[in-house]
Design an enzyme around this catalytic site. Structure first.
Site, PDB file in Angstrom:
ATOM      1  N   GLU A  47       0.823  -1.207   0.000  1.00  0.00           N
ATOM      2  CA  GLU A  47       0.000   0.000   0.000  1.00  0.00           C
ATOM      3  C   GLU A  47       0.862   1.265   0.000  1.00  0.00           C
ATOM      4  O   GLU A  47       1.903   1.320   0.654  1.00  0.00           O
ATOM      5  CB  GLU A  47      -0.877  -0.010   1.259  1.00  0.00           C
ATOM      6  N   LYS A 116      -9.303   2.887  -1.859  1.00  0.00           N
ATOM      7  CA  LYS A 116      -9.628   2.420  -0.512  1.00  0.00           C
ATOM      8  C   LYS A 116     -10.923   3.040   0.004  1.00  0.00           C
ATOM      9  O   LYS A 116     -11.081   4.265   0.014  1.00  0.00           O
ATOM     10  CB  LYS A 116      -8.463   2.765   0.426  1.00  0.00           C
ATOM     11  N   CYS A 150      -5.574  -2.830   3.154  1.00  0.00           N
ATOM     12  CA  CYS A 150      -5.205  -2.688   4.562  1.00  0.00           C
ATOM     13  C   CYS A 150      -6.425  -2.708   5.498  1.00  0.00           C
ATOM     14  O   CYS A 150      -7.013  -3.760   5.728  1.00  0.00           O
ATOM     15  CB  CYS A 150      -4.364  -1.418   4.731  1.00  0.00           C
TER      16      CYS A 150
END
Length: 266
Positions: A47, A116, A150
């Site tokens: 990431e 995200k 994540c």
């Protein structure tokens, strides 16, 4: 379409605030990843690899429309005939910074992207980044796959939505720090078991400010068994997977057929 895939996960150190150093490091590790006798089919990295969490300066160092990243990774994937799950980058788009994955096929085409959805308040992401608003869906060699980043893995409904949409693989780039190694392994394993799919997670390593990132990139099979796991060092983690295992597991324990969404759907 082959059910056999060879994966390479680039578990790298990221210099927060220094895109030039990070592009150089990634370029070196990419060349190493394809230098063996057997080239990987899919390469993936962590990431926010281009900038790290240099959030106070993210507006000035984010990749504008992802153009530098797309040019660089498109050329590499085409040259080496490899799929790339481009970790995620800080991308400046319409005066907002998104945490975005770009995916490239063997011909260098951008075939999917995902920003995200869930922003991590403990790292002040919501103060500097904009959240995505669509699912991360793609195909790899004809197989459905999904993407999460994540903190997203703490939201099981997102992984289930991807699985119900046909995903047999779940790709997860991350910057997941100490002391939450137990959470990392447990959540990823749960996502694999409950959705009966491969989970492929690439974490960063090294220190950034006060944060210490532990690596431990993981490849899990649809039973939740570990196929490969890295340590805390900078490394390339290789793993071979057989996609036919997904259908085998789902036929033995028919979780999706036994769902009762009319009772528990919100």
């Amino acid at each position: 379409m082959s059910d056999q895939l060879r994966l390479a996960l680039l578990q790298m150190h990221i210099e927060a605030g220094y895109p030039e150093a990070n592009f150089a490091k990634l370029s070196s590790m990419l060349e190493e990843a394809v230098s063996g006798e057997v080239k990987p089919d899919v390469i993936m990295f962590p990431e926010m690899w281009n900038t790290g969490y240099a959030l106070t300066e993210i507006q000035t160092i984010a990749d504008h429309e992802g153009e530098r990243t797309k040019t660089f990774l498109s050329a590499f994937s085409k040259k080496h005939n490899v799929h790339i799950i481009g970790g995620s980058i800080a991308e400046l788009k319409d005066d907002k910074v998104l945490n975005t994955i770009y995916v490239f096929d063997r011909e260098g085409n951008v075939v999917a992207d995902y920003s995200k959805i869930h922003l991590f308040r403990l790292m002040d992401e919501e103060k500097y980044l904009a959240a995505g608003d669509k699912l991360g869906k793609l195909e790899i060699e004809g197989a459905g796959a999904g993407m999460m980043i994540c903190y997203d893995i703490r939201f099981p409904e997102l992984a289930r939505k991807l699985a119900l949409g046909g995903a047999k693989l779940l790709f997860v780039p991350a910057e997941w720090p100490h002391p939450r190694l137990h959470h990392w392994r447990t959540l990823l394993t749960a996502r694999a078991i409950e959705n009966q799919m491969f989970v492929i997670a690439c974490n960063r390593m090294g220190k950034s400010g006060e944060a210490h990132f532990f690596g431990h990139s993981l490849v899990l099979d649809p039973w939740g068994e570990t196929i490969a796991e890295a340590g805390e060092e900078e490394t390339i983690l290789y793993a071979d997977i057989d996609l036919s295992l997904v259908d085998s597991v789902r036929s033995k324990i028919p979780v999706f057929e036994d769902r009762r969404p009319t009772i528990y759907n919100a």
